[in-house]
Each structure stands twice: as C-alpha cells, then as structure tokens.
Design an enzyme around this catalytic site. Structure first.
Site, PDB file in Angstrom:
ATOM      1  N   CYS A   1      58.034  79.002  19.432  1.00 32.57           N
ATOM      2  CA  CYS A   1      58.394  77.845  18.710  1.00 32.57           C
ATOM      3  C   CYS A   1      57.324  77.942  17.066  1.00 32.57           C
ATOM      4  O   CYS A   1      56.378  78.339  16.988  1.00 32.57           O
ATOM      5  CB  CYS A   1      57.499  76.809  19.348  1.00 32.57           C
ATOM      6  SG  CYS A   1      57.644  75.085  18.694  1.00 32.57           S
TER       7      CYS A   1
ATOM      8  N   CYS B   1      51.791  72.481  23.348  1.00 27.16           N
ATOM      9  CA  CYS B   1      52.093  73.811  24.100  1.00 27.16           C
ATOM     10  C   CYS B   1      50.689  74.608  23.904  1.00 27.16           C
ATOM     11  O   CYS B   1      50.109  74.735  22.716  1.00 27.16           O
ATOM     12  CB  CYS B   1      53.051  74.802  23.652  1.00 27.16           C
ATOM     13  SG  CYS B   1      54.721  74.414  24.445  1.00 27.16           S
TER      14      CYS B   1
ATOM     15  N   PHE C   1      52.929  58.400  48.142  1.00 29.11           N
ATOM     16  CA  PHE C   1      53.097  58.330  46.718  1.00 29.11           C
ATOM     17  C   PHE C   1      54.672  58.897  46.674  1.00 29.11           C
ATOM     18  O   PHE C   1      54.857  59.898  45.723  1.00 29.11           O
ATOM     19  CB  PHE C   1      52.142  59.390  46.268  1.00 29.11           C
ATOM     20  CG  PHE C   1      50.719  58.871  46.643  1.00 29.11           C
ATOM     21  CD1 PHE C   1      50.157  58.188  45.872  1.00 29.11           C
ATOM     22  CD2 PHE C   1      49.954  59.264  47.399  1.00 29.11           C
ATOM     23  CE1 PHE C   1      48.781  57.679  46.172  1.00 29.11           C
ATOM     24  CE2 PHE C   1      48.539  59.173  47.974  1.00 29.11           C
ATOM     25  CZ  PHE C   1      48.108  58.190  47.171  1.00 29.11           C
TER      26      PHE C   1
ATOM     27  N   CYS D   1      49.185  67.891  41.194  1.00 24.70           N
ATOM     28  CA  CYS D   1      49.751  68.554  39.761  1.00 24.70           C
ATOM     29  C   CYS D   1      48.289  69.046  39.218  1.00 24.70           C
ATOM     30  O   CYS D   1      48.024  69.156  38.074  1.00 24.70           O
ATOM     31  CB  CYS D   1      50.245  67.602  39.088  1.00 24.70           C
ATOM     32  SG  CYS D   1      49.372  65.994  38.829  1.00 24.70           S
TER      33      CYS D   1
END
Length: 416
Positions: A62, A71, A273, A367
C-alpha cells in the site's frame, strides 16, 4: 533529537521495543534485530530510517502504509507475520497458565474488508478524507484502500468525499461507515447530528445519485432504496444501520464453520451476543437455537431472516443485556451447547454463570486473546477443559486476532 537504536522484540500491538537514551521506547513498523534511527516522542518514537534491515522485512503493497495508521504489519514477510500472530496467542495463554493445543492460524482475509470507516475532517477549512495517522487525529488522505473488497476499495473515498461536500451548516467532523452488501453500499454517517426535515429530501436525492442501497445518519435511515442484504448461511439478513458485522465474508464463514462443527450434535444451542445471526442462522440448519442480543434491531433482523428462510429449525430471539443480566444457571442448563461471541471486553459475567452450569459444551469466539484467556480461565476453574484453540486472521495487516475455543465438561447422564 534523533538517535539510533536496535529493536529487541515486538509487542502485541506490533510496535518494536528498543532501549533509547532515556529508557525504553516503542517504535512502529520495525522488526526484531533491526537497527533504526528514530525521533523519540515520549515513550514512543517516530521511525526516521531503517539502517540495518531484518531479512524478514518485506515491501508494503500500500502506498499509504508509512503514513497511515490503518495497517501495522505490511512490512513483515508473510511467514514471519503468521508466526508472530500465532505467538501472541500462545504467549497470552501461557501468561494465563492455560495449556491447550493451538491449531495453525487460518488466513481469513478473503477478498478483503467488506466495511470501512473513513474520516472527513476540516482542520484548515479544506476537506480531508481518509484514515488517521498512528496515535494522531491527523488525516492521511487516500484515493483507495487496497485491503477492502473490490469495488469498495476504489469507491469508498469518493463516496465519503461527496457526502462531506453535501453537508450544510457548520463543518463538523464526520465518520462515514460504508459496507458492501449483496445489493450495493450501505452508508451510515456519524458526527453530523439529526437532519432537519428540509435536508432529508436532498439526502434522498444524494443516495440516488450515488446509487446507495441505504443511507442513514446516526442509524436513522434516511432512505432505503434496496434492502442492504448480507448472506448468512442460506439466509439473507438486513442488519440495522451501523450494527456489528464480521470484518470479512471469509472470516465469518471460517468462524461459523468452527462453531457449527463443534455444535453438530447439539439439539438445543444458546447463541449469546448473537448480533444479526451469523452463527444462529447456520446453527439452525441442524439445531434449535435461542439467540440473545442486546440490540433489538439486530434480533428483529435475525427473526425476519429466519422466518423468510425455509428449512431451518426454530430460532427464538431475546433482546437482553448480557453484561448486566447474564443467563442464569437454570436457564443455561436447558441447552446442549452455548456459543459466546462478545465484544472486545469479553463476557465475564456470563462465563461466571456458565462455570457453575451443567452445559456440556461452550464455544467461545473472541476478537481479543487477553479477554478470551480470562474468560476461558474462569470456565476451566469451573470444570471445563479447553480442548483446542483456533486462531483466525480476519483482521489481516493489523495486530488483531480472532480466537475460537472449544470447551467441554463431563456431565453425568441421567438414569432412566
């Protein structure tokens, strides 16, 4: 004042640690063993140059990588990157004194992110559209985002810029969330405040010119030209504007695959959830499901999708704050399996109830490896054993890692 340092190791956020003249400093976008020149800024340092590069250093794909805070790891070669992420999980479990087999990391980036949030700011009266620089509110302007899905990566900045230009009145900071759905782009704008009635017609016209499926302001739907549907298993779901969504299509499929495989023999499953149903709607192909989620819009979307999809077993829904009102032990004991997919804060209140329950199987999706380890530790102390852990790299090029853990307990069978 600039100084030269050697990077000792990487932390969980991908910053390198080095010993500077005034003590430890954290340096972004470096690798262990590298000699670099930095400019200290408190406990962090700005990278000026890489003087001696690691053999594990690759070329970022990128053009915005050096400046953008989106990132953090494009400078790592793929093998090193995967090993580093796998070690983050292993180290976190070791710190929590948890032993369990860890499967090889699964690359779940697929075609890329299906949702991006671009910032629109007016620091000098001119409009700037892009992502924020690391540890800064300064906007790095972008023309495209290569880690997003095709179409979204090229069109998202232009959509955000057009919306910013369309806003009337004071130039307020805006966050423009753009999601690629089966029927086009679903856009939710935050930061502007409620629209006046006179402005709503102009935004309806704008949505038509941009060919958006749906346009909303702070979750308030201005116009829905086409239902912004997301495919979850066999079902088409229209989630509420701005609601939670797994980052990539492949990531959702991979996570759901681990969940459904673990629950394959369960007759009744509680999906806690549950969001708009990425697991519930797939679990219901074999099991009855009770889906619990705080957001009423999400449970309504799940219920509507269930009723419109033939061949699924019964799904019941409940809108409930599981942080304040977790399912209690008598409620939990009605299920053969419980699936948890809480926000980053984890599900401490709920797992404390599970730890004293008789539920034979818990599938924990997280996560955040640290809160996963904390919650798993509570379940293990309650008699569960962590059979296996699956790391899933859905947030590729970032330090974030999804984790799926399979926890079982032996439950005495009732005598007939």
């Amino acid at each position: 004042m600039a100084e030269q340092v050697t990077i000792k190791r990487l932390g969980a956020k991908a910053d390198g640690t080095a010993e500077g003249a005034s003590g430890p400093v954290f340096v972004p976008k470096v690798l262990p063993g590298e000699t670099v020149t930095v400019e200290p800024e408190g406990s962090h340092a700005r990278l000026i140059s890489v003087d001696v590069a690691s053999p594990e250093r690759g070329t970022p794909f990128c053009p915005y990588f050096d400046a953008c805070g989106g990132c953090a790891t494009q400078h790592m070669k793929h093998g090193f990157y995967q090993a580093w992420k796998q070690d983050i999980l292993a180290h976190t479990l070791r710190q929590a004194r948890i032993e369990a087999p860890i499967a090889p990391i699964v690359d779940a980036h697929g075609e890329g992110r299906r949702r991006v949030t671009l910032h629109v700011r007016f620091p000098d009266r001119a409009m700037h559209v892009g992502y924020m620089a690391p540890r800064s509110h300064q906007i790095v302007e972008i023309a495209f985002c290569p880690i997003a899905e095709p179409g979204l990566k090229d069109q998202a900045p232009a959509i955000a810029r057009t919306i910013g230009e369309h806003m009337k009145g004071p130039r307020k900071p805006l966050d423009v969330q753009i999601t690629q759905t089966q029927t086009g782009f679903d856009v939710d704008v935050r930061g502007h405040g409620p629209l006046k009635d006179a402005d709503r017609l102009s935004f309806i016209d704008l949505a038509g010119r941009l060919d958006l499926s749906r346009l909303s302001i702070h979750g308030d739907v201005i116009v829905e030209r086409r239902p912004p549907a997301i495919l979850m298993g066999r079902a088409l779901v229209v989630p509420p504007a701005g609601s939670f969504l797994q980052a990539t299509r492949l990531g959702e499929e991979v996570l759901a695959g681990f969940v459904t495989e673990a629950c394959a023999k369960a007759k009744r499953v509680a999906d806690l959830f549950a969001g708009s149903g990425p697991f519930s709607l797939r679990l219901a192909e074999k099991s009855e499901v009770h889906a619990v989620e705080f957001d009423k819009g999400s449970t309504a979307a799940l219920d509507k999708a269930f009723r419109a999809t033939p061949g699924l077993r019964r799904i019941t829904t409940e809108a409930r704050d599981l942080f304040r009102r977790p399912l209690l032990t008598p409620e939990l004991n009605a299920f053969d399996a419980v699936v948890l997919d809480p926000p980053r804060a984890g599900a401490e209140a709920q797992v404390k109830q599970l730890a004293v329950s008789k539920v034979p199987l818990v599938v924990s999706v997280s996560c955040d490896p640290a809160t996963f380890a904390r919650d798993a530790g509570i379940l293990i102390a309650g008699g569960y054993r962590l059979e296996r852990v699956f790391p899933v790299d859905q947030f590729k090029h970032s330090p974030h890692l999804e984790v799926v853990g399979i926890l079982r307990r032996d439950v005495a069978k009732k005598r007939r």
